[in-house]
Enzyme design. Structure first.
Site, PDB file in Angstrom:
ATOM      1  N   CYS A  19      46.549  39.137   3.586  1.00  0.00           N
ATOM      2  CA  CYS A  19      47.159  39.116   2.251  1.00  0.00           C
ATOM      3  C   CYS A  19      46.276  38.284   1.316  1.00  0.00           C
ATOM      4  CB  CYS A  19      48.567  38.539   2.319  1.00  0.00           C
ATOM      5  SG  CYS A  19      49.368  38.416   0.710  1.00  0.00           S
ATOM      6  N   CYS A  22      48.126  35.865  -0.985  1.00  0.00           N
ATOM      7  CA  CYS A  22      48.566  34.617  -0.354  1.00  0.00           C
ATOM      8  C   CYS A  22      47.409  33.629  -0.241  1.00  0.00           C
ATOM      9  CB  CYS A  22      49.144  34.885   1.031  1.00  0.00           C
ATOM     10  SG  CYS A  22      50.742  35.738   1.014  1.00  0.00           S
ATOM     11  N   CYS A  89      51.272 -11.002   9.714  1.00  0.00           N
ATOM     12  CA  CYS A  89      50.026 -11.190   8.975  1.00  0.00           C
ATOM     13  C   CYS A  89      49.396  -9.826   8.687  1.00  0.00           C
ATOM     14  CB  CYS A  89      49.047 -12.070   9.744  1.00  0.00           C
ATOM     15  SG  CYS A  89      48.347 -11.286  11.216  1.00  0.00           S
ATOM     16  N   CYS A  92      47.125  -8.135  11.316  1.00  0.00           N
ATOM     17  CA  CYS A  92      47.764  -7.372  12.393  1.00  0.00           C
ATOM     18  C   CYS A  92      47.840  -5.898  12.019  1.00  0.00           C
ATOM     19  CB  CYS A  92      49.164  -7.911  12.669  1.00  0.00           C
ATOM     20  SG  CYS A  92      49.216  -9.613  13.255  1.00  0.00           S
ATOM     21  N   ASP A 494      55.622  18.446 -22.653  1.00  0.00           N
ATOM     22  CA  ASP A 494      56.117  19.810 -22.730  1.00  0.00           C
ATOM     23  C   ASP A 494      57.391  19.786 -23.578  1.00  0.00           C
ATOM     24  OD1 ASP A 494      56.437  22.583 -22.035  1.00  0.00           O
ATOM     25  OD2 ASP A 494      57.997  21.933 -20.630  1.00  0.00           O
TER      26      ASP A 494
END
Length: 806
Positions: A19, A22, A89, A92, A494
């Protein structure tokens, strides 16, 4: 900027790999996602090659975009998220990120100390959650899996056990730190009384009890070839004990433990804010099945079933009101301060609080796909991504630590060795304390080499700001977007759904043919119902007012973005759209000119319906402006926004009327989507950073092109959630000035934190090398400043920051 990731991911297309439509839609759609630098779909191999910045976009975001377009990556990627408990911390977090990132099959990993979470994306089936959990917990923290949805009752039970475990873990840390401090005090008292040898035992006990967790984390960090705070702390403590500075070593351990506890407590205030949001959603729902009303777990509720929400109860799932009326508090979703009236046909959201009325609600979303669940997931992902400022600080810290450690070695050995050699050459002896003095200076530098305060100065501010915005109905999808908002100097809007409500009303029908207006309305309503455009609602409402109306069947529907729609109705081709669209299909619009001019002059919208190329009717619609827009526009202008304009596909008369009413600087009318893109690029050259505000449905390209894309009404629009950088969860443009103010305040706090951290480090470095400082002061300089920058960042949680008018 972080390193760009390159991935080849298998795809599944609903229409098969051949497709072309797509493939094109997926490729174009992925390129609109900010952070994706390149996307190439190979439809022969059914795969997509993606180059992306993991600090700007996550794979789960890419997956959502692919699914929205119609493809599927679900079989390709596994997502794992864990809460990190007992992590005290930032080093770590970095160690965890590196350890997990080296596991085979891991695509991306981000551990965030400020958020207390780690997010991992891996190849499908490559890793089990248990293996990840073991790897993480080897760093001395506890990893609790995060459900990617509202928790089920079963997981809720597990959460109850976790809560008890959390309490014990917190008490254990307080107990070990308290015992360490008590032993240190005993040792200090004995030292003051002259019992120096006897004091060693309690001081050693204090070091062992308080320093054990740091030693364990240090060994893990060394295996990962990292010099983190735990390694530096352990080296300094061992060095102090080696020169019999037992009191110094114990003081260092105690200050480090107390500082970490205070900082962890402060950080938990921010971490709990997002978890508390999920607690708004009930674990069960009252469902009507047949003639019975049953209380069932929410994961057992099916789409389309009817829920009953009693007065004062929380709405368990997203849905539409069928029966009843009430006022609903939507603050957890939209940030609205006042409850909103809900009547039949209105949408309600999981986690909102029902008022005094009883509501019957038809479920529209599964329990793990509610608006609330998606908000929490997006906020968690946003917190895991590094902003540009954080990336810069991380790069600086990575170079700072080894440089200072090398300096510490030189300071410890260089000066005393030089003095020893000089004295040896002249036959003199060097005082023994010289070696100890310079070694203490070197150990101080080792502690100063830890960049913890600097590293957390940026992420803690960004995480706090994102959490604060989410509580006020604004979803910011990452620190990069929060930073960019502070630089915005032009805002483009918009019209429909943004400056106006988007709720059109059909005011008039001008017939151009013998077809009755009633029948023309039915045909256009049937066509527009397929489009999802805001105009469709106006026609459907008009049909409802016509008793006995029946919508005809529609086939071969096609939408022409920015112009109109085409469809086949009862064997005839119909076109519905603007005058420009009619001219593009060769229709003679001379009969509509007078009506269009009259409608445009009063600021309303005209839509033409044509059968084939013959115009049949002109529909006159009106859209109502949103409240308080002018006040927001004026406030933004006072805040330094240089240019505000409206971009719309409507005609000049409508655009001018709305722009003047809103107090905008300018307007651009009759625009197609590609015209909006060109204008945004032009304004970017002129003003720099530009924000685009749209409704998230038709403005995806414009939102993606602008420096910051802001979507309106995300609580009702999936597209807005997924497209924009920032989503205003309620339809309130008045939040925009507050967001920009929050962004600027966040940037200011980050700068304050970085300045204080660097200034303190510089002062301590000079003092340690020049005159020498005790080890406890070096620790206090780092732990104290870490706590200070954390508390400074937590000021962003204050409601006064959000509501402040400047």
């Amino acid at each position: 900027m972080s390193a760009v990731q390159h991935l080849d991911l298998p795809l599944k297309f609903p229409s098969g790999p051949d497709c072309e439509r797509c493939v094109t839609r997926l490729q174009d759609g992925l390129m609109l996602v900010r952070g994706i630098q390149n996307a190439a779909v190979n439809n022969i191999r059914s795969s997509v090659s993606i180059s992306y910045d993991p600090d700007a976009v996550t794979l789960s975001r890419i997956e959502v975009e692919a699914e929205r377009i119609g493809a599927s990556l679900a079989d390709s990627i596994d997502h794992h998220s864990f809460d990190l408990r007992d992590m005290d911390c930032p080093d770590c977090a970095t160690s965890i990120e590196r350890s997990v990132g080296r596991l085979p099959g891991v695509i991306w990993c981000s551990a965030n100390f400020a958020a207390g979470q780690v997010h991992i994306e891996s190849e499908n089936g490559a890793l089990k959650a248990g293996e990840l959990k073991r790897t993480i917990e080897a760093h001395g923290v506890r990893a609790l899996p995060i459900a990617r949805s509202i928790e089920t009752p079963t997981s809720g039970a597990a959460e109850a056990k976790i809560t008890l475990g959390d309490r014990w873990a917190a008490n254990r840390r307080w107990f070990s730190t308290s015992l360490s401090v008590c032993l240190a005090v005993v040792g200090a008292v004995m030292t003051q009384q002259g019992a120096l040898q006897s004091a060693i035992a309690p001081l050693a006990g204090s070091i062992a009890v308080g320093g054990w967790s740091s030693l364990r984390a240090a060994l893990v960090a060394l295996r990962s070839r990292r010099l983190d705070m735990n390694v530096l702390m352990t080296l300094a403590v061992i060095g102090a004990m080696a020169i019999s500075e037992w009191m110094e070593a114990a003081t260092v351990v105690c200050l480090f433990g107390v500082g970490n506890l205070l900082q962890a407590n402060a950080m938990d205030r921010t971490r709990r804010s997002i978890r508390a949001l999920m607690d708004k959603a009930p674990r069960t729902a009252l469902v009507r099945r047949g003639t019975s009303e049953l209380e069932v777990p929410i994961e057992q509720v099916r789409l389309g079933e009817t829920l009953i929400v009693k007065p004062g109860g929380y709405v368990p799932m997203d849905g539409q009101v069928l029966v009843g009326a009430s006022h609903v508090d939507q603050a957890p979703i939209t940030g609205e301060s006042m409850p909103v009236e809900k009547t039949p046909g209105d949408q309600v959201f999981a986690g909102t609080l029902n008022g005094s009325g009883c509501l019957e609600i038809q479920v529209s979303r599964a329990f793990n796909d509610t608006t609330l669940a998606r908000i929490v997931q997006l906020v968690e992902e946003a917190q895991s991504q590094r902003a540009p400022a954080q990336q810069f600080v991380d790069r600086f810290a990575a170079r700072y630590t080894p440089i200072v450690v090398v300096a510490a070695v030189i300071v410890s050995v260089g000066p005393p060795a030089y003095l020893w050699l000089s004295n040896w050459m002249i036959g003199a002896s060097m005082l023994p304390w010289v070696w100890t003095d310079w070694l203490v200076r070197g150990l101080s530098l080792v502690l100063i080499a830890c960049p913890c305060a600097l590293v957390i100065s940026t992420p803690v501010a960004i995480v706090t700001a994102i959490g604060a915005a989410s509580r006020h109905g604004a979803l910011i999808k990452g620190g990069a977007h929060l930073e960019a908002l502070a630089d915005v100097r032009a805002i483009l809007y918009d019209k429909t759904g943004t400056l106006t409500s988007g709720k059109f009303e059909l005011h008039d029908v001008v017939a151009l043919d013998s077809m009755p207006a009633r029948r023309a309305i039915e045909i256009v309503a049937a066509i527009e119902a397929r489009s999802g455009h805001p105009l469709a609602t106006a026609f459907l409402k008009a049909v409802d007012r016509q008793n006995g109306s029946v919508l005809p069947s529609v086939s071969a529907f096609d939408s022409i973005p920015g112009l109109g729609v085409r469809a086949v109705v009862e064997g005839e081709t119909w076109h519905v759209g603007s005058a420009a669209y009619m001219r593009s299909i060769g229709a003679d619009t001379s009969s509509t000119r007078e009506t269009l001019d009259r409608v445009g002059a009063i600021g309303r919208t005209a839509i033409i319906a044509a059968r084939g190329t013959q115009p049949i009717a002109v529909f006159v619609l009106a859209d109502t402006p949103r409240e308080n827009i002018k006040e927001s526009v004026d406030e933004l202008r006072r805040m330094g926004i240089a240019y505000q304009a409206m971009l719309t596909g409507d005609n000049v008369h409508v655009a001018k009327s709305v722009a003047e009413q809103m107090g905008l600087d300018d307007y651009k009318a009759c625009l197609l989507p590609e015209h909006k893109l060109a204008l945004i690029k032009e304004f970017q050259k002129q003003y720099g950073a530009v924000a685009m505000v749209g409704d998230g449905v038709n403005d995806a390209p414009a939102l993606a092109t602008a420096n910051v894309g802001i979507a309106m009404g995300a609580a009702a629009t999936d597209t807005a959630m997924e497209t924009a950088d920032i989503a205003l969860m309620g339809d309130d443009l008045g939040r925009l000035p507050h967001l920009i103010r929050l962004s600027r305040r966040t940037r200011s706090i980050i700068r304050q934190n970085v300045f204080v951290s660097l200034g303190t480090k510089a002062g301590l470095l000079v003092a340690a090398i020049g005159v020498g400082i005790p080890l406890w002061l070096a620790v206090l300089g780092d732990v104290g400043v870490s706590l200070l920058v954390t508390l400074n960042a937590l000021r962003l949680r204050s409601n006064s920051v959000w509501a402040q008018n400047k």
